[in-house]
Design a protein around this motif. Sequence first.
Motif, mmCIF file in Angstrom:
data_model
loop_
_atom_site.group_PDB
_atom_site.id
_atom_site.type_symbol
_atom_site.label_atom_id
_atom_site.label_comp_id
_atom_site.label_asym_id
_atom_site.label_seq_id
_atom_site.Cartn_x
_atom_site.Cartn_y
_atom_site.Cartn_z
ATOM 1 N N MET A 252 0.662 -0.911 0.216
ATOM 2 C CA MET A 252 0.016 0.144 -0.136
ATOM 3 C C MET A 252 1.122 1.737 -0.005
ATOM 4 S SD MET A 252 -3.324 1.161 1.964
ATOM 5 C CE MET A 252 -4.434 0.198 1.166
ATOM 6 N N PRO A 253 0.422 1.936 -0.859
ATOM 7 C CA PRO A 253 1.192 3.441 -0.925
ATOM 8 C C PRO A 253 1.461 4.369 0.541
ATOM 9 C CG PRO A 253 -0.492 3.356 -2.907
ATOM 10 C CD PRO A 253 -0.450 2.202 -1.832
ATOM 11 N N LYS A 254 2.151 4.729 1.200
ATOM 12 C CA LYS A 254 2.998 5.778 1.939
ATOM 13 C C LYS A 254 1.663 6.258 2.225
ATOM 14 C CE LYS A 254 6.894 4.828 2.971
ATOM 15 N NZ LYS A 254 8.988 5.631 3.010
ATOM 16 N N PHE A 255 1.119 7.861 1.071
ATOM 17 C CA PHE A 255 0.113 8.028 0.996
ATOM 18 C C PHE A 255 -0.904 7.455 1.646
ATOM 19 C CE2 PHE A 255 -3.322 10.790 -0.259
ATOM 20 C CZ PHE A 255 -2.634 12.247 0.047
ATOM 21 N N LEU A 256 -1.446 6.602 1.146
ATOM 22 C CA LEU A 256 -3.080 5.874 0.949
ATOM 23 C C LEU A 256 -2.863 5.343 2.918
ATOM 24 C CD1 LEU A 256 -3.945 4.223 -2.474
ATOM 25 C CD2 LEU A 256 -4.961 6.448 -0.758
ATOM 26 N N ARG A 257 -1.618 5.033 3.126
ATOM 27 C CA ARG A 257 -1.726 4.406 4.362
ATOM 28 C C ARG A 257 -1.909 5.528 5.609
ATOM 29 N NH1 ARG A 257 2.298 -0.337 6.053
ATOM 30 N NH2 ARG A 257 0.894 -1.507 5.064
#
Length: 117
Positions: free
Chosen positions: A1-6
């Motif tokens: 999962m991309p860091k931004f979404l996390r």
Amino acid sequence: MPKFLRLLATLAALAIVLGLFIGGAQPYAVGLFTPPWDKVAHATVFAGFAFILHAGIGWRWGWAVLAALALGSADELHQIFLPGRQAGFDDLAADLIGAALGVLLASILKQQIRARL
């Protein structure tokens, strides 16, 4: 999962926690949901919380449910000290059912996404 979404998922989980403890302590929270809708509200909030922890942040399902149960327990203890609010095991049961449904839904969606990749 991309860091931004996390990061977004983490902020959403934090918003739920703050909403419970700050919003739930406000006088307007007394009687906001009447039975049986109060149990539906509990289940919905905790389903969302557990869903975010499992699908959004990546916690294993057991940890997501346990965290939701811990949050629900803390919320019920908090309600003991709030005028007009009542703590109850029935609310905690609704929290647990909601959390279980949230991780179940997250697991199903994650499986479907993996199957399509």
